[in-house]
Design a protein around this motif. Structure first.
Motif, PDB file in Angstrom:
ATOM      1  N   ALA A  54      -0.014  -1.954  13.084  1.00  0.00           N
ATOM      2  CA  ALA A  54      -0.981  -1.103  13.764  1.00  0.00           C
ATOM      3  C   ALA A  54      -2.202  -0.803  12.893  1.00  0.00           C
ATOM      4  O   ALA A  54      -3.307  -0.638  13.413  1.00  0.00           O
ATOM      5  N   PHE A  59      -7.605   0.306  17.901  1.00  0.00           N
ATOM      6  CA  PHE A  59      -6.886   1.478  18.381  1.00  0.00           C
ATOM      7  C   PHE A  59      -6.162   1.219  19.708  1.00  0.00           C
ATOM      8  O   PHE A  59      -5.034   1.666  19.889  1.00  0.00           O
ATOM      9  N   GLU A  60      -6.785   0.508  20.623  1.00  0.00           N
ATOM     10  CA  GLU A  60      -6.175   0.265  21.928  1.00  0.00           C
ATOM     11  C   GLU A  60      -4.868  -0.518  21.799  1.00  0.00           C
ATOM     12  O   GLU A  60      -3.882  -0.234  22.466  1.00  0.00           O
ATOM     13  N   ALA A  63      -2.076   1.616  19.995  1.00  0.00           N
ATOM     14  CA  ALA A  63      -1.450   2.629  20.852  1.00  0.00           C
ATOM     15  C   ALA A  63      -0.215   2.064  21.545  1.00  0.00           C
ATOM     16  O   ALA A  63       0.775   2.778  21.748  1.00  0.00           O
ATOM     17  N   THR A  64      -0.251   0.800  21.882  1.00  0.00           N
ATOM     18  CA  THR A  64       0.916   0.165  22.492  1.00  0.00           C
ATOM     19  C   THR A  64       2.080   0.120  21.507  1.00  0.00           C
ATOM     20  O   THR A  64       3.230   0.324  21.892  1.00  0.00           O
ATOM     21  N   VAL A  66       2.704   2.285  19.251  1.00  0.00           N
ATOM     22  CA  VAL A  66       3.258   3.634  19.169  1.00  0.00           C
ATOM     23  C   VAL A  66       4.307   3.826  20.258  1.00  0.00           C
ATOM     24  O   VAL A  66       5.358   4.428  20.032  1.00  0.00           O
TER      25      VAL A  66
END
Length: 119
Positions: A54, A59-60, A63-64, A66
């Motif tokens: 990550a 960021f997009e 986030a997945t 996470v």
């Protein structure tokens, strides 16, 4: 530069935890100990690998990852608990090696007083 170092530390740490979990899974003598090796270091190792990945992503996409971390952190202990209870109920766990056995009374209560070894 800093992102590469942080990512490398997390990736190598995750790989080390996964390796230690795999060694523990092979080397430990009984089912409860193997379940510990299969869940705790493997989950932490996957967590570190996903964090290291990550760090390198936008960021997009991070986030997945996470969501994957949360799913793994929630499901691994539950599955381990289900496997341990199933093994205990079928007699695959040697109760003589247990220091504390809190499950005998609960299993007897749920089974209506039947001995689990009689099955």
């Amino acid at each position: 530069m800093i992102r590469d170092i942080v990512s490398s530390v997390f990736l190598l740490g995750g790989a080390l935890f996964c390796l230690l979990g795999a060694i523990g899974l092979v080397r430990l003598p009984d089912l409860p100990a193997r379940l510990q090796a299969a869940t705790k270091p493997q989950t932490l190792g996957l967590l570190f690998v996903l964090i290291g990945t990550a760090v390198r992503l936008e960021f997009e996409n991070a986030a997945t990852l996470v969501l994957v971390i949360l799913f793994q952190a929630v499901t691994a202990p539950v599955i381990s608990q289900i496997v341990a209870r199933s093994a205990y109920r079928t007699g695959a766990v040697d109760t003589d090696l247990l220091v504390i056995d809190e499950l005998t009374a609960r299993v007897a209560e749920q089974d209506g007083g039947a001995d689990r070894r009689a099955q």
